[in-house]
Write a protein that holds these residues in place. Structure first.
Motif, short mmCIF file in Angstrom:
data_model
loop_
_atom_site.label_atom_id
_atom_site.label_comp_id
_atom_site.label_asym_id
_atom_site.label_seq_id
_atom_site.Cartn_x
_atom_site.Cartn_y
_atom_site.Cartn_z
N ILE A 12 1.00 -0.96 0.20
CA ILE A 12 0.08 0.07 0.20
C ILE A 12 1.13 1.42 -0.12
CG2 ILE A 12 -1.88 1.20 1.26
CD1 ILE A 12 -2.72 -1.51 2.71
N THR A 14 1.39 5.25 0.89
CA THR A 14 0.14 6.25 1.12
C THR A 14 1.17 7.54 1.08
OG1 THR A 14 1.83 5.56 2.97
CG2 THR A 14 -1.22 4.67 2.64
N GLU A 17 -2.83 9.74 4.43
CA GLU A 17 -4.10 9.39 4.21
C GLU A 17 -4.65 7.87 5.85
OE1 GLU A 17 -5.72 8.16 1.83
OE2 GLU A 17 -4.26 8.77 0.00
N GLN A 65 3.80 6.94 -9.05
CA GLN A 65 3.18 6.20 -8.32
C GLN A 65 4.55 4.71 -9.27
OE1 GLN A 65 0.58 5.09 -6.17
NE2 GLN A 65 -0.17 6.79 -5.91
N ARG A 85 -1.29 -5.17 -5.18
CA ARG A 85 -0.58 -4.12 -5.21
C ARG A 85 -2.40 -3.19 -4.02
NH1 ARG A 85 -0.42 0.88 -10.14
NH2 ARG A 85 -0.50 2.75 -7.71
N ASP A 87 -4.65 0.68 -3.47
CA ASP A 87 -4.35 1.45 -2.70
C ASP A 87 -4.98 1.67 -1.61
OD1 ASP A 87 -3.29 2.08 -5.40
OD2 ASP A 87 -5.35 2.94 -6.12
N GLU A 90 -9.30 1.57 -0.90
CA GLU A 90 -9.38 0.48 -1.66
C GLU A 90 -10.01 -0.10 -0.57
OE1 GLU A 90 -7.76 1.11 -6.32
OE2 GLU A 90 -7.03 0.04 -4.74
N ARG A 139 -3.69 -7.10 -10.76
CA ARG A 139 -3.65 -6.57 -8.80
C ARG A 139 -2.71 -7.31 -7.95
NH1 ARG A 139 -5.48 -1.76 -6.71
NH2 ARG A 139 -6.00 -0.75 -8.44
N ASP A 172 -12.62 1.48 -4.60
CA ASP A 172 -12.69 2.59 -5.15
C ASP A 172 -13.43 3.29 -4.41
OD1 ASP A 172 -11.18 5.07 -4.85
OD2 ASP A 172 -9.75 4.56 -7.18
#
Length: 303
Positions: A12, A14, A17, A65, A85, A87, A90, A139, A172
């Protein structure tokens, strides 16, 4: 997970966040044996919250990213099996979690990646229409067989080997305000302009800008974008796209939140990219400067 070969490390990325990180980690724990949070020196308590929730936190200066994620891959031990992966905003659904566990147990040696169905929520409303769900995104992949494309925006993970699809969905669902959404997409627009300029001026000749490596739905969408959308007149293409989403793909059925999303993301954002690109290219011509200088001056991006 039942077998050593099926252990999953969730990565993740960040920066500030704290609003999302505990939710993301809780979601990741459904499938993860290890959770690695790569923080770009948040000024809130993101890192502390992540560590308190059982994640491993490492720090790295952010450029984009793709570079951040690939750097994270390089920090993982060689014994890593699979990488997911995620986010920070998410959520892995229960159905997706079950699908991941079943798929890994039943996967064959040639299978190195899995696409997931990603749904977007806007102002807390999941978007169902407009032709943007499911957004298939790779992902989950076998460690050592995949990396993120070297792009500033719209980056995808590319793998060497067979890819399958998972059921369930990845949601998301940002909890941040509309103003923060606008600010984020303003930054995204600048980054997307960099990728377009790179195609035209070869700013990063060593970067992986080979679009043929992207598989499935993402590859098809990128072909349409590169060969049809970007060749249409500025302004007309953004307007045509939002009409397509709202009318022909029934985006108006998503209610006030959905209509706002389709207009903002399908028209305002695309038109903003067009005008930023126009501004930069006019500056390059009028001032007779290199694209890199124009990007730094107008978009505030350094590389």
């Amino acid at each position: 997970m039942d077998y050593e070969d099926n252990k999953i490390t969730v990565i993740i990325l960040t920066h500030n966040e704290s609003m999302h990180i505990l939710r993301a980690i809780k979601s990741a724990k459904q499938i993860a044996n290890e959770i690695v949070v790569v923080d770009s020196f948040s000024t809130d308590d993101t890192a502390q919250l992540a560590e308190g929730a059982g994640a491993t936190v490492i720090y790295h200066k952010f450029e984009n990213q793709a570079k951040q994620f690939n750097w994270a891959l390089e920090q993982l031990p060689e014994c890593t099996n699979w990488v997911f992966r995620l986010d920070a905003d998410e959520i892995i659904s229960d159905d997706l979690s079950k699908s991941v566990q079943i798929a890994l147990v039943n996967s064959n040696a040639n299978l190195v990646g899995f696409n997931v169905n990603r749904r977007i929520a806007f102002l807390r409303r999941p978007i169902k229409f407009g032709g943007i769900f499911p957004i298939q995104s790779l992902r989950l992949f076998k460690f050592g067989f995949g990396r993120c494309e070297d792009r500033w925006m719209d980056e995808h993970i590319v793998v060497e080997g067979e890819v399958a699809e998972l059921s369930g969905e990845l949601l998301d669902d940002s909890l941040k305000s509309l103003s923060e959404w606008v600010d984020k997409h303003n930054r995204y627009a600048s980054r997307e302009v960099v990728d377009i300029l790179n195609k035209r001026y070869s700013i990063f000749p060593s970067g992986n800008q080979s679009f043929s490596d992207v598989q499935g739905q993402a590859g098809t969408k990128r072909w349409i974008k590169n060969n049809l959308y970007e060749k249409a007149p500025i302004g007309v293409r953004a307007l045509a796209y939002v009409i397509y989403r709202l009318v022909f793909r029934l985006g108006f059925l998503d209610g006030i939140q959905g209509c706002a999303f389709h207009v903002l993301q399908g028209f305002w954002y695309r038109f903003l990219i067009d005008m930023k690109l126009y501004e930069v290219e006019q500056y390059i011509k009028s001032e007779n400067v290199e694209p890199e200088r124009a990007i730094r001056h107008l978009l505030g991006l350094k590389f």
